[in-house]
Motif scaffolding. Sequence first.
Motif, PDB file in Angstrom:
ATOM      1  N   TRP A  82      46.102  49.456  12.223  1.00  0.00           N
ATOM      2  CA  TRP A  82      45.372  50.410  13.051  1.00  0.00           C
ATOM      3  C   TRP A  82      46.254  51.620  13.373  1.00  0.00           C
ATOM      4  O   TRP A  82      45.802  52.765  13.305  1.00  0.00           O
ATOM      5  CB  TRP A  82      44.882  49.744  14.339  1.00  0.00           C
ATOM      6  N   ILE A  83      47.510  51.383  13.697  1.00  0.00           N
ATOM      7  CA  ILE A  83      48.439  52.480  13.978  1.00  0.00           C
ATOM      8  C   ILE A  83      48.570  53.371  12.751  1.00  0.00           C
ATOM      9  O   ILE A  83      48.545  54.601  12.862  1.00  0.00           O
ATOM     10  CB  ILE A  83      49.805  51.935  14.436  1.00  0.00           C
ATOM     11  N   ASP A  84      48.708  52.774  11.574  1.00  0.00           N
ATOM     12  CA  ASP A  84      48.795  53.567  10.339  1.00  0.00           C
ATOM     13  C   ASP A  84      47.545  54.421  10.151  1.00  0.00           C
ATOM     14  O   ASP A  84      47.633  55.597   9.784  1.00  0.00           O
ATOM     15  CB  ASP A  84      48.974  52.660   9.112  1.00  0.00           C
ATOM     16  N   PHE A  85      46.365  53.847  10.399  1.00  0.00           N
ATOM     17  CA  PHE A  85      45.111  54.592  10.260  1.00  0.00           C
ATOM     18  C   PHE A  85      45.064  55.769  11.237  1.00  0.00           C
ATOM     19  O   PHE A  85      44.713  56.893  10.857  1.00  0.00           O
ATOM     20  CB  PHE A  85      43.920  53.662  10.494  1.00  0.00           C
ATOM     21  N   VAL A  86      45.418  55.534  12.494  1.00  0.00           N
ATOM     22  CA  VAL A  86      45.383  56.602  13.493  1.00  0.00           C
ATOM     23  C   VAL A  86      46.359  57.716  13.125  1.00  0.00           C
ATOM     24  O   VAL A  86      46.022  58.902  13.173  1.00  0.00           O
ATOM     25  CB  VAL A  86      45.680  56.039  14.898  1.00  0.00           C
ATOM     26  N   GLU A  87      47.562  57.356  12.707  1.00  0.00           N
ATOM     27  CA  GLU A  87      48.541  58.374  12.318  1.00  0.00           C
ATOM     28  C   GLU A  87      48.060  59.165  11.107  1.00  0.00           C
ATOM     29  O   GLU A  87      48.213  60.378  11.050  1.00  0.00           O
ATOM     30  CB  GLU A  87      49.908  57.727  12.041  1.00  0.00           C
ATOM     31  N   PHE A  88      47.472  58.481  10.120  1.00  0.00           N
ATOM     32  CA  PHE A  88      46.945  59.188   8.953  1.00  0.00           C
ATOM     33  C   PHE A  88      45.821  60.130   9.357  1.00  0.00           C
ATOM     34  O   PHE A  88      45.742  61.264   8.878  1.00  0.00           O
ATOM     35  CB  PHE A  88      46.443  58.183   7.901  1.00  0.00           C
ATOM     36  N   SER A  89      44.925  59.688  10.229  1.00  0.00           N
ATOM     37  CA  SER A  89      43.796  60.532  10.614  1.00  0.00           C
ATOM     38  C   SER A  89      44.263  61.789  11.333  1.00  0.00           C
ATOM     39  O   SER A  89      43.599  62.837  11.244  1.00  0.00           O
ATOM     40  CB  SER A  89      42.799  59.754  11.476  1.00  0.00           C
ATOM     41  N   LYS A  90      45.393  61.733  12.005  1.00  0.00           N
ATOM     42  CA  LYS A  90      45.931  62.939  12.658  1.00  0.00           C
ATOM     43  C   LYS A  90      46.316  64.008  11.636  1.00  0.00           C
ATOM     44  O   LYS A  90      46.264  65.186  11.950  1.00  0.00           O
ATOM     45  CB  LYS A  90      47.153  62.570  13.507  1.00  0.00           C
ATOM     46  N   THR A  91      46.676  63.594  10.444  1.00  0.00           N
ATOM     47  CA  THR A  91      47.051  64.559   9.415  1.00  0.00           C
ATOM     48  C   THR A  91      45.831  65.307   8.875  1.00  0.00           C
ATOM     49  O   THR A  91      45.972  66.349   8.244  1.00  0.00           O
ATOM     50  CB  THR A  91      47.785  63.895   8.228  1.00  0.00           C
ATOM     51  N   LEU A  92      44.635  64.795   9.114  1.00  0.00           N
ATOM     52  CA  LEU A  92      43.408  65.399   8.625  1.00  0.00           C
ATOM     53  C   LEU A  92      42.793  66.394   9.598  1.00  0.00           C
ATOM     54  O   LEU A  92      41.792  67.018   9.283  1.00  0.00           O
ATOM     55  CB  LEU A  92      42.375  64.301   8.310  1.00  0.00           C
ATOM     56  N   GLU A  93      43.372  66.556  10.768  1.00  0.00           N
ATOM     57  CA  GLU A  93      42.806  67.388  11.816  1.00  0.00           C
ATOM     58  C   GLU A  93      43.028  68.878  11.607  1.00  0.00           C
ATOM     59  O   GLU A  93      42.575  69.670  12.415  1.00  0.00           O
ATOM     60  CB  GLU A  93      43.379  66.989  13.181  1.00  0.00           C
ATOM     61  N   ALA A  94      43.682  69.271  10.602  1.00  0.00           N
ATOM     62  CA  ALA A  94      44.016  70.679  10.410  1.00  0.00           C
ATOM     63  C   ALA A  94      42.854  71.559  10.121  1.00  0.00           C
ATOM     64  O   ALA A  94      41.790  71.458   9.905  1.00  0.00           O
ATOM     65  CB  ALA A  94      45.018  70.835   9.290  1.00  0.00           C
TER      66      ALA A  94
END
Length: 61
Positions: free
Chosen positions: A49-61
């Motif tokens: 879950w932590i990996d998913f949340v961190e990855f999704s932050k990279t898509l917020e641009a």
Amino acid sequence: MNEEPNWRTSSYTKSDTCVEVADNNPVKVRVRDSKRRQGAELGFPPASWIDFVEFSKTLEA
């Protein structure tokens, strides 16, 4: 350990039509649809879950 899930929505949610997460269990993070609270849930290991949340932050641009 059989803790009751502490469901919450993201602080980014602008309405109640989103997903809810219960991350108060050290073994499993639970995810469900806020529109179908009695429906199915998904469960993930906390590290995933932590990996998913961190990855999704990279898509917020």
